[in-house]
Design a protein around this motif. Sequence first.
Motif, PDB file in Angstrom:
ATOM      1  N   THR A 136     -19.814  -7.724   7.612  1.00  0.00           N
ATOM      2  CA  THR A 136     -19.004  -7.287   8.630  1.00  0.00           C
ATOM      3  C   THR A 136     -17.600  -6.643   8.087  1.00  0.00           C
ATOM      4  OG1 THR A 136     -17.896  -9.544   8.681  1.00  0.00           O
ATOM      5  CG2 THR A 136     -19.698  -8.904  10.279  1.00  0.00           C
ATOM      6  N   SER A 137     -17.804  -5.912   7.034  1.00  0.00           N
ATOM      7  CA  SER A 137     -16.790  -5.171   6.116  1.00  0.00           C
ATOM      8  C   SER A 137     -16.197  -4.140   6.843  1.00  0.00           C
ATOM      9  CB  SER A 137     -17.349  -4.975   4.590  1.00  0.00           C
ATOM     10  OG  SER A 137     -17.679  -5.796   4.017  1.00  0.00           O
ATOM     11  N   THR A 138     -15.034  -4.070   6.902  1.00  0.00           N
ATOM     12  CA  THR A 138     -14.197  -2.926   7.548  1.00  0.00           C
ATOM     13  C   THR A 138     -14.373  -1.582   6.808  1.00  0.00           C
ATOM     14  OG1 THR A 138     -11.982  -3.262   6.277  1.00  0.00           O
ATOM     15  CG2 THR A 138     -12.459  -4.430   8.480  1.00  0.00           C
ATOM     16  N   PRO A 139     -14.171  -0.602   7.250  1.00  0.00           N
ATOM     17  CA  PRO A 139     -14.537   0.711   6.627  1.00  0.00           C
ATOM     18  C   PRO A 139     -13.176   0.998   5.940  1.00  0.00           C
ATOM     19  CG  PRO A 139     -14.144   1.047   9.191  1.00  0.00           C
ATOM     20  CD  PRO A 139     -13.897  -0.204   9.011  1.00  0.00           C
ATOM     21  N   THR A 140     -13.173   1.979   5.052  1.00  0.00           N
ATOM     22  CA  THR A 140     -12.130   2.325   4.236  1.00  0.00           C
ATOM     23  C   THR A 140     -11.204   3.644   4.951  1.00  0.00           C
ATOM     24  OG1 THR A 140     -12.795   1.384   2.192  1.00  0.00           O
ATOM     25  CG2 THR A 140     -11.299   3.210   2.124  1.00  0.00           C
ATOM     26  N   GLN A 141      -9.901   3.227   5.166  1.00  0.00           N
ATOM     27  CA  GLN A 141      -9.068   4.674   5.800  1.00  0.00           C
ATOM     28  C   GLN A 141      -7.973   4.578   5.007  1.00  0.00           C
ATOM     29  OE1 GLN A 141      -9.452   3.267   9.922  1.00  0.00           O
ATOM     30  NE2 GLN A 141     -10.196   5.171  10.447  1.00  0.00           N
ATOM     31  N   VAL A 142      -7.598   5.411   4.262  1.00  0.00           N
ATOM     32  CA  VAL A 142      -6.540   5.631   3.327  1.00  0.00           C
ATOM     33  C   VAL A 142      -5.726   6.752   3.738  1.00  0.00           C
ATOM     34  CG1 VAL A 142      -5.703   5.776   0.708  1.00  0.00           C
ATOM     35  CG2 VAL A 142      -7.878   4.673   1.332  1.00  0.00           C
ATOM     36  N   GLY A 143      -4.294   6.423   3.704  1.00  0.00           N
ATOM     37  CA  GLY A 143      -3.443   7.665   4.047  1.00  0.00           C
ATOM     38  C   GLY A 143      -3.166   8.408   2.975  1.00  0.00           C
ATOM     39  N   ASN A 187     -12.084  -1.387   1.931  1.00  0.00           N
ATOM     40  CA  ASN A 187     -13.135  -2.246   1.760  1.00  0.00           C
ATOM     41  C   ASN A 187     -13.331  -2.236   0.243  1.00  0.00           C
ATOM     42  OD1 ASN A 187     -15.770  -3.165   1.026  1.00  0.00           O
ATOM     43  ND2 ASN A 187     -16.861  -2.544   2.793  1.00  0.00           N
ATOM     44  N   PRO A 188     -12.799  -3.037  -0.443  1.00  0.00           N
ATOM     45  CA  PRO A 188     -12.740  -2.763  -1.865  1.00  0.00           C
ATOM     46  C   PRO A 188     -14.061  -2.774  -2.514  1.00  0.00           C
ATOM     47  CG  PRO A 188     -11.157  -4.642  -1.186  1.00  0.00           C
ATOM     48  CD  PRO A 188     -11.869  -4.362   0.026  1.00  0.00           C
ATOM     49  N   ALA A 189     -15.249  -3.513  -2.013  1.00  0.00           N
ATOM     50  CA  ALA A 189     -16.474  -3.233  -2.657  1.00  0.00           C
ATOM     51  C   ALA A 189     -16.735  -1.834  -2.517  1.00  0.00           C
ATOM     52  CB  ALA A 189     -17.422  -4.216  -2.142  1.00  0.00           C
ATOM     53  N   ALA A 190     -16.664  -1.247  -1.420  1.00  0.00           N
ATOM     54  CA  ALA A 190     -17.252   0.189  -1.226  1.00  0.00           C
ATOM     55  C   ALA A 190     -16.333   1.137  -2.219  1.00  0.00           C
ATOM     56  CB  ALA A 190     -16.862   0.648   0.386  1.00  0.00           C
ATOM     57  N   LEU A 191     -15.170   0.815  -2.291  1.00  0.00           N
ATOM     58  CA  LEU A 191     -14.148   1.693  -3.183  1.00  0.00           C
ATOM     59  C   LEU A 191     -14.823   1.428  -4.642  1.00  0.00           C
ATOM     60  CD1 LEU A 191     -11.652   3.374  -2.857  1.00  0.00           C
ATOM     61  CD2 LEU A 191     -10.369   1.147  -3.437  1.00  0.00           C
ATOM     62  N   LEU A 206     -14.156  -5.489 -10.344  1.00  0.00           N
ATOM     63  CA  LEU A 206     -13.742  -5.624  -9.180  1.00  0.00           C
ATOM     64  C   LEU A 206     -13.131  -7.068  -9.060  1.00  0.00           C
ATOM     65  CD1 LEU A 206     -13.184  -5.087  -6.406  1.00  0.00           C
ATOM     66  CD2 LEU A 206     -15.823  -5.880  -5.981  1.00  0.00           C
ATOM     67  N   PHE A 207     -11.752  -7.308  -8.722  1.00  0.00           N
ATOM     68  CA  PHE A 207     -11.116  -8.397  -8.831  1.00  0.00           C
ATOM     69  C   PHE A 207     -10.320  -8.707  -7.510  1.00  0.00           C
ATOM     70  CE2 PHE A 207      -8.030 -11.433  -9.873  1.00  0.00           C
ATOM     71  CZ  PHE A 207      -8.440 -12.350 -10.922  1.00  0.00           C
ATOM     72  N   LYS A 208     -10.606  -9.995  -7.136  1.00  0.00           N
ATOM     73  CA  LYS A 208      -9.846 -10.495  -5.866  1.00  0.00           C
ATOM     74  C   LYS A 208      -9.209 -11.827  -6.142  1.00  0.00           C
ATOM     75  CE  LYS A 208     -10.435 -12.720  -1.511  1.00  0.00           C
ATOM     76  NZ  LYS A 208     -11.325 -13.301  -0.711  1.00  0.00           N
ATOM     77  N   ALA A 209      -7.737 -11.756  -5.688  1.00  0.00           N
ATOM     78  CA  ALA A 209      -6.952 -13.080  -5.635  1.00  0.00           C
ATOM     79  C   ALA A 209      -6.290 -13.209  -4.551  1.00  0.00           C
ATOM     80  CB  ALA A 209      -6.108 -13.048  -7.031  1.00  0.00           C
ATOM     81  N   GLY A 210      -6.938 -13.779  -3.490  1.00  0.00           N
ATOM     82  CA  GLY A 210      -6.081 -14.100  -2.356  1.00  0.00           C
ATOM     83  C   GLY A 210      -6.067 -12.653  -1.222  1.00  0.00           C
ATOM     84  N   ASN A 211      -4.870 -12.083  -1.459  1.00  0.00           N
ATOM     85  CA  ASN A 211      -4.752 -10.976  -0.719  1.00  0.00           C
ATOM     86  C   ASN A 211      -4.824  -9.685  -1.508  1.00  0.00           C
ATOM     87  OD1 ASN A 211      -2.076 -12.046  -1.487  1.00  0.00           O
ATOM     88  ND2 ASN A 211      -1.474 -10.068  -0.766  1.00  0.00           N
ATOM     89  N   LEU A 212      -4.689  -9.978  -2.952  1.00  0.00           N
ATOM     90  CA  LEU A 212      -4.709  -8.964  -3.851  1.00  0.00           C
ATOM     91  C   LEU A 212      -6.128  -8.434  -4.409  1.00  0.00           C
ATOM     92  CD1 LEU A 212      -1.828 -10.014  -6.113  1.00  0.00           C
ATOM     93  CD2 LEU A 212      -1.697  -8.481  -4.157  1.00  0.00           C
ATOM     94  N   TRP A 213      -6.354  -7.340  -4.529  1.00  0.00           N
ATOM     95  CA  TRP A 213      -7.550  -6.984  -5.210  1.00  0.00           C
ATOM     96  C   TRP A 213      -7.240  -5.870  -6.274  1.00  0.00           C
ATOM     97  CZ3 TRP A 213      -8.335  -1.624  -4.303  1.00  0.00           C
ATOM     98  CH2 TRP A 213      -7.391  -0.961  -3.227  1.00  0.00           C
ATOM     99  N   LEU A 214      -8.359  -5.682  -7.170  1.00  0.00           N
ATOM    100  CA  LEU A 214      -8.164  -4.302  -8.184  1.00  0.00           C
ATOM    101  C   LEU A 214      -9.585  -3.815  -8.187  1.00  0.00           C
ATOM    102  CD1 LEU A 214      -6.675  -4.366 -11.442  1.00  0.00           C
ATOM    103  CD2 LEU A 214      -9.087  -4.160 -11.428  1.00  0.00           C
ATOM    104  N   VAL A 215      -9.468  -2.646  -8.251  1.00  0.00           N
ATOM    105  CA  VAL A 215     -11.007  -1.857  -8.514  1.00  0.00           C
ATOM    106  C   VAL A 215     -10.496  -0.966  -9.685  1.00  0.00           C
ATOM    107  CG1 VAL A 215     -12.392   0.003  -7.773  1.00  0.00           C
ATOM    108  CG2 VAL A 215     -11.640  -1.700  -6.238  1.00  0.00           C
ATOM    109  N   GLY A 216     -11.454  -1.298 -10.590  1.00  0.00           N
ATOM    110  CA  GLY A 216     -11.086  -0.762 -12.133  1.00  0.00           C
ATOM    111  C   GLY A 216     -12.320   0.043 -12.949  1.00  0.00           C
ATOM    112  N   ALA A 217     -11.912   1.346 -13.215  1.00  0.00           N
ATOM    113  CA  ALA A 217     -12.973   1.889 -14.056  1.00  0.00           C
ATOM    114  C   ALA A 217     -12.381   2.100 -15.578  1.00  0.00           C
ATOM    115  CB  ALA A 217     -13.455   3.158 -13.347  1.00  0.00           C
ATOM    116  N   SER A 218     -12.286   1.187 -16.422  1.00  0.00           N
ATOM    117  CA  SER A 218     -11.566   1.379 -17.497  1.00  0.00           C
ATOM    118  C   SER A 218     -12.416   1.696 -18.748  1.00  0.00           C
ATOM    119  CB  SER A 218     -11.011  -0.153 -17.964  1.00  0.00           C
ATOM    120  OG  SER A 218     -10.387   0.026 -19.070  1.00  0.00           O
ATOM    121  N   PRO A 219     -12.035   2.499 -19.666  1.00  0.00           N
ATOM    122  CA  PRO A 219     -12.867   2.673 -20.775  1.00  0.00           C
ATOM    123  C   PRO A 219     -12.569   2.025 -22.039  1.00  0.00           C
ATOM    124  CG  PRO A 219     -11.210   4.446 -20.593  1.00  0.00           C
ATOM    125  CD  PRO A 219     -11.002   3.325 -19.378  1.00  0.00           C
ATOM    126  N   GLU A 220     -11.531   1.145 -21.914  1.00  0.00           N
ATOM    127  CA  GLU A 220     -10.925   0.657 -23.175  1.00  0.00           C
ATOM    128  C   GLU A 220     -11.055  -0.792 -23.013  1.00  0.00           C
ATOM    129  OE1 GLU A 220      -6.769   0.754 -25.866  1.00  0.00           O
ATOM    130  OE2 GLU A 220      -6.848   1.720 -23.702  1.00  0.00           O
TER     131      GLU A 220
END
Length: 419
Positions: A136-143, A187-191, A206-220
């Motif tokens: 039931t994930s929400t869609p992603t709508q970014v300004g 939707n952090p997973a879709a992102l 992909l990291f979640k901590a409560g209300n915070l999230w991170l989506v990363g594509a690190s080469p290092e």
Amino acid sequence: MKQVQEISFPYTPDWQKKVVKWALQHFEYVSFHHPQGLPYPEDGFKTLLLAGHQEIPFEELDHTAGFKGGILSYDLKNRFEKLYSRNPAIISCPDLLFFAASLRISFDENLQTCLLASSVQDPSQLRDAIDGWEDTSTPTQVGPISKLQSKEEYIRIIRRIQEHIAEGDLYELNYCMPFSADYQSINPAALYWALAQKSPMPFSSLFKAGNLWLVGASPERFLKKQGNSLLAQPIKGTIRRGSSKEEDQRLKHLLRSSEKEMAENLMIVDLMRNDLARIAKTGSVQVDELFGIYPFAQVFQMISSLSAQLDPEVKFTEIIQACFPMGSMTGAPKIKCMELIERYEIFRRGWFSGAIGYIDEEGDFDFSVIIRSIIGDQDGNKLYFAAGSAITYDADPVYEYDECLLKAKAIMEVLTSFD
């Protein structure tokens, strides 16, 4: 701690994506890592999902059993050195956060099988619950994405940093510029999967901590420990990919032969050797590869690899205190650079340029540097990311500005693709 139960079974890529979304909705803390099938010296991250509800204080990490996921903010530097972070935070991030994994799913990408281990529920029942779950994930709508620093202001500051170099205050400094956007829903997973497809990296997270999230594509990679061996792989040196095989080879050769890029890389290698020597066995620090050139979807990167041997009694917290943050994200000398970063950057880095990764039940670990990553706040409906480059005396401010935009390109394209 409750006994861990395990089951193994085949999986499909769709099931893998489903279980990541399921974990995000059912756990307070989630950490998912994937190497995206990319070749990398000493390999990238393992394909691993960790989830749990119990946070672990930094001081108790060395004494807590089992798998742990965690993230370190760049501002953790203030705990280890006489430094401070007073610039405005785009999003307020904890200086560090580790959690005990009550759920662990290890994926074998070659055999398409996985191991599900749980300390809170029968694994077979847990798998049935996941299979029957409806997304039931929400869609992603970014300004609109806001570039928070003008080109003119960026160039002015770079020239001021070069004055410090001319005065002998430092050799090079990693200066970063921020971007931000508001979003209606995300939707952090879709992102995450969209960024992984656009810019596959060996340390995608992909990291979640409560209300915070991170989506990363690190080469290092920051640090990897296996047994008593410690590996660091700093990156310094970037050039875009070509539009043809011939142009690709020309640009690769250009990076490989650049005295400026090699000098930047060597300075960070020397800094890292000094950091490792603080906790390594005497004489064990060595450079395994210098100036390696590796291809990624958007860029070529110059990567060097260093290793060291540890005494068995050296703890994780001691290693972090000696080496954090990664020198490639500060410059040299490290302390002076961090002082000047605080003076000249216009934002508080937070999780950006920190580290993210996991610790296993044997105490081995793998952490990457948080770059090419998006950090978001579900409560404030805001996200930010940043990009930086190494500033030296002979650096061209316009070129460095364009390099930052190149590093941010994949993130900007992914975010605007959801419009």
